[in-house]
Write a protein that holds these residues in place. Sequence first.
Motif: not given
Length: 65
Positions: A15-35
């Motif tokens: 689950m740690l691996g999944y969480l790291v990938v999910a947080l990276l994808l969330t960060g990218v999506l947050r950046f795009v939504l903010g832009r």
Amino acid sequence: MIKEIDLAGVYLSPMLGYLVVALLLTGVLRFVLGRIGAYRWIWHPALFDVSMAVIILTALVALTM
């Protein structure tokens, strides 16, 4: 089949691996939504971000099973 992650003899939950990938994808999506200015229409951005991270984590786990 899901196996533990071996990090120098220390076994970590997959689950740690999944969480790291999910947080990276969330960060990218947050950046795009903010832009694009999507956060202007979101009532509670922090709650939205946590919900988005949970949804992405759930989707990752479901897709790998």
